[in-house]
Design a protein around this motif. Structure first.
Motif, PDB file in Angstrom:
ATOM      1  N   PRO A 116       0.847  -1.186   0.000  1.00 14.67           N
ATOM      2  CA  PRO A 116       0.000   0.000   0.000  1.00 14.67           C
ATOM      3  C   PRO A 116       0.896   1.254   0.000  1.00 14.67           C
ATOM      4  N   PRO A 117       0.403   2.383  -0.543  1.00 15.56           N
ATOM      5  CA  PRO A 117      -0.945   2.550  -1.124  1.00 15.56           C
ATOM      6  C   PRO A 117      -1.037   2.175  -2.605  1.00 15.56           C
ATOM      7  N   ARG A 118       0.131   2.081  -3.291  1.00 14.24           N
ATOM      8  CA  ARG A 118       0.103   1.824  -4.734  1.00 14.24           C
ATOM      9  C   ARG A 118      -0.617   0.523  -5.056  1.00 14.24           C
TER      10      ARG A 118
ATOM     11  N   GLY B 149      -5.528 -16.241   1.424  1.00 12.29           N
ATOM     12  CA  GLY B 149      -5.003 -15.073   2.098  1.00 12.29           C
ATOM     13  C   GLY B 149      -6.068 -14.406   2.953  1.00 12.29           C
ATOM     14  N   ALA B 150      -5.870 -13.113   3.228  1.00 16.46           N
ATOM     15  CA  ALA B 150      -6.812 -12.373   4.071  1.00 16.46           C
ATOM     16  C   ALA B 150      -6.601 -10.881   3.863  1.00 16.46           C
ATOM     17  N   GLY B 151      -7.631 -10.102   4.215  1.00 17.74           N
ATOM     18  CA  GLY B 151      -7.517  -8.649   4.198  1.00 17.74           C
ATOM     19  C   GLY B 151      -7.184  -8.106   2.822  1.00 17.74           C
ATOM     20  N   ILE B 152      -6.280  -7.132   2.785  1.00 14.94           N
ATOM     21  CA  ILE B 152      -5.931  -6.487   1.517  1.00 14.94           C
ATOM     22  C   ILE B 152      -5.191  -7.444   0.587  1.00 14.94           C
ATOM     23  N   HIS B 153      -4.694  -8.556   1.128  1.00 16.05           N
ATOM     24  CA  HIS B 153      -4.001  -9.547   0.309  1.00 16.05           C
ATOM     25  C   HIS B 153      -4.848 -10.805   0.098  1.00 16.05           C
ATOM     26  N   PHE B 154      -6.156 -10.644   0.213  1.00 16.97           N
ATOM     27  CA  PHE B 154      -7.060 -11.737  -0.143  1.00 16.97           C
ATOM     28  C   PHE B 154      -7.045 -11.880  -1.657  1.00 16.97           C
TER      29      PHE B 154
ATOM     30  N   LEU C  58      -2.956  -0.998  -3.503  1.00 15.48           N
ATOM     31  CA  LEU C  58      -4.409  -0.913  -3.323  1.00 15.48           C
ATOM     32  C   LEU C  58      -5.078  -0.226  -4.504  1.00 15.48           C
ATOM     33  N   THR C  59      -4.409   0.770  -5.091  1.00 16.60           N
ATOM     34  CA  THR C  59      -4.963   1.451  -6.262  1.00 16.60           C
ATOM     35  C   THR C  59      -5.108   0.473  -7.424  1.00 16.60           C
ATOM     36  N   GLU C  60      -4.045  -0.297  -7.695  1.00 14.38           N
ATOM     37  CA  GLU C  60      -4.087  -1.264  -8.791  1.00 14.38           C
ATOM     38  C   GLU C  60      -5.082  -2.382  -8.497  1.00 14.38           C
ATOM     39  N   ARG C  61      -5.079  -2.860  -7.267  1.00 12.84           N
ATOM     40  CA  ARG C  61      -5.983  -3.953  -6.899  1.00 12.84           C
ATOM     41  C   ARG C  61      -7.447  -3.536  -7.092  1.00 12.84           C
ATOM     42  N   ALA C  62      -7.781  -2.295  -6.732  1.00  8.26           N
ATOM     43  CA  ALA C  62      -9.159  -1.824  -6.867  1.00  8.26           C
ATOM     44  C   ALA C  62      -9.599  -1.861  -8.324  1.00  8.26           C
TER      45      ALA C  62
END
Length: 399
Positions: free
Chosen positions: A88-90, A342-347, A92-96
Motif C-alpha cells: 500500500p498505497p500503490r 489469504g486475508a484482508g488487503i491480500h485476499f 491498493l490502487t491497482e488492486r481496486a
C-alpha cells in the motif's frame, strides 16, 4: 530466534498418499520456525493461525522483496519485479482496478460459460478410454479455457501460453537459461497480445483494463497492466488446476467420503471449502515477505527480527486452536475460515472465480460419473519435482 538449530527444509515433504505431511502435526508447537527455502537461503515461517491472519494486514511485512529478501529459487526470480510496488498505497490502487473484473455479478454471469466448458470436457472424457488421466483430460483444460475466455486469449495460443507459464514457475526443474527464455517469451507474448487488443478491443478483461489505463494512467500504467495480465493468467490457470486435481485425489482416496458427497451433491460448496483448507493446491510454498521492522507475535515473547524473510504458513489451516479436529477431512464443516486465499488487503483477487470453477467441476464430475474412482492406489500417485506447485503429475481415474 535462536541460530543454533538447523533450519528445516521447506516445503515440508509430502507423504506418498494424498495425506497431510507428518511434519504438519507438530508445526505449531513454536510460533516461528527457521526454514531453508529451495534456493538454500533462510526464511522464517509463521505457523499459528491468529498470527498469520493478523500479519496479512501488517504493513511492517513488505511484499517488495526484490533484491533484499531471500529467494525461493536459486535460478528463477519467479514473481520478483523491482518495477512493481506490491505494498500500500500503490498496490491498493491497482488492486481496486483489477477487482472490478471479479465482481459477484460478473462471476455469476461467467458460471454459465464454466458449466458449458465442464460439460464439453466431461463429454470428451466419457467418449475416451479408461482409465482417463484427470489432469490432462479435465483439471488443466478447464481453468485454461475459462481464464482465456475471460481475458480474451485466442484459442490458438492456449498451448503456447501453458508451456511458457510452466517454465515461468520452475523452482529447480529447469536450468536457468531455459527459465529465462520462458520468462522472456511470456513477456513478449503478452506485449503482442495487449497491442492486438489496443488495435482491436473485444468484450474481455484485457480490453477493459486497457481502456482504464488509457483514461487514467495514474491508476494503471502500461507496465502495470501487463504485470497484472501476466499474474492473472498464471493464477487463473495453474493454481486452480492444481487445486482441482489434488482435491479430487484426496476425495477419491477416501471412498467413504466420496460416497457421502456423491449421495448429497448440495454439500459440494462446503466440500470445496474443506478441500481448499485441507489440501492447499498440493503445496506449501507461498509469497515471500520482508520485515521492515521488528514484529512481535501474539505470544508476547517471539519477535520477527527486522530484515528477515518471512513466509505466512498455509499450514496454519491445521491449527487446532481455530479448527476443530483439523487433521480430519470434514466435508460438512461449517466454520471454515481458512487462509488458503489469504486475508484482508491480500485476499486473492480471483478467489470467487476459483471457488465457482471448483464447485462446478466437482459437482459435474461426481454427477456425470457416480462410479468415479482412482485407477491406482493413492500411494502410487506421483508429485512433480522442482515446480512452484506440488500437485500431481498424473491422476488416473475410472468410473
Amino acid at each position: 530466534m535462536s541460530g543454533d538449530r538447523c533450519p528445516v527444509g521447506y516445503p515440508l515433504p509430502w507423504a506418498s498418499a494424498p495425506d497431510i505431511p507428518e511434519g504438519w502435526t507438530t508445526l505449531r508447537e513454536q510460533p516461528l520456525l527457521e526454514i531453508s527455502l529451495p534456493s538454500g537461503e533462510p526464511a522464517l515461517l509463521v505457523t499459528r493461525y491468529k498470527d498469520v491472519r493478523r500479519l496479512f494486514a501488517d504493513e511492517r511485512l513488505s511484499r517488495n522483496t526484490f533484491g533484499r529478501a531471500s529467494r525461493v529459487s536459486a535460478s528463477n526470480d519467479l514473481f520478483g519485479d523491482p518495477r512493481i510496488d506490491n505494498d500500500p498505497p500503490r498496490y491498493l490502487t491497482e488492486r481496486a482496478v483489477v477487482m472490478r473484473a471479479f465482481s459477484a455479478r460478473r462471476i455469476e454471469a461467467l458460471r454459465t460459460v464454466v458449466k458449458e466448458i465442464v460439460e464439453q470436457l466431461l463429454d470428451e472424457m466419457e467418449r475416451g478410454p479408461q482409465p482417463a488421466e484427470l489432469m490432462e483430460a479435465f483439471a488443466y483444460p478447464l481453468p485454461i479455457l475459462v481464464i482465456c475466455h475471460m481475458l480474451g486469449v485466442p484459442p490458438r495460443d492456449r498451448a503456447k501460453f501453458r508451456r511458457l507459464i510452466d517454465g515461468f514457475l520452475s523452482v529447480s526443474r529447469l536450468p536457468e537459461d531455459e527459465v529465462e527464455e520462458c520468462r522472456r517469451q511470456y513477456w513478449d507474448y503478452l506485449t503482442e497480445l495487449i497491442d492486438a487488443k489496443r488495435a482491436e478491443p473485444g468484450d474481455d478483461l484485457i480490453s477493459e483494463l486497457i481502456e482504464i489505463s488509457r483514461e487514467d494512467p495514474s491508476k494503471l500504467t502500461g507496465y502495470q497492466l501487463q504485470h497484472w495480465v501476466k499474474t492473472l493468467l498464471i493464477a487463473g490457470y495453474v493454481t486452480t488446476a492444481s487445486q482441482l486435481g489434488t482435491s479430487m485425489a484426496v476425495l477419491l482416496h477416501r471412498p467413504e467420503v466420496a460416497a457421502e458427497l456423491k449421495a448429497d451433491l448440495p454439500l459440494v460448496p462446503s466440500a470445496v471449502e474443506e478441500l481448499l483448507r485441507y489440501q492447499i493446491m498440493g503445496t506449501s510454498l507461498g509469497t515471500l515477505r520482508y520485515a521492515v521492522e521488528d514484529i512481535e507475535l501474539l505470544d508476547g515473547t517471539t519477535v520477527i527480527p527486522k530484515g528477515s524473510t518471512v513466509l505466512l504458513s498455509q499450514e496454519s489451516n491445521m491449527d487446532a486452536d481455530e479448527f476443530e479436529n483439523p487433521l480430519h477431512l470434514d466435508i460438512r464443516r461449517t466454520e471454515n475460515h481458512h487462509l488458503t486465499f489469504g486475508a484482508g488487503i491480500h485476499f486473492c483477487a480471483g478467489a470467487a472465480l476459483a471457488r465457482m470453477e471448483l464447485q462446478e467441476a466437482t459437482e459435474g464430475l461426481l454427477r456425470r460419473f457416480p462410479g468415479l474412482r482412482l485407477a491406482v492406489p493413492g500411494e502410487q500417485l506421483k508429485r512433480p519435482e522442482g515446480g512452484f506447485l506440488a500437485g500431481y503429475t498424473e491422476i488416473p481415474v475410472s468410473w
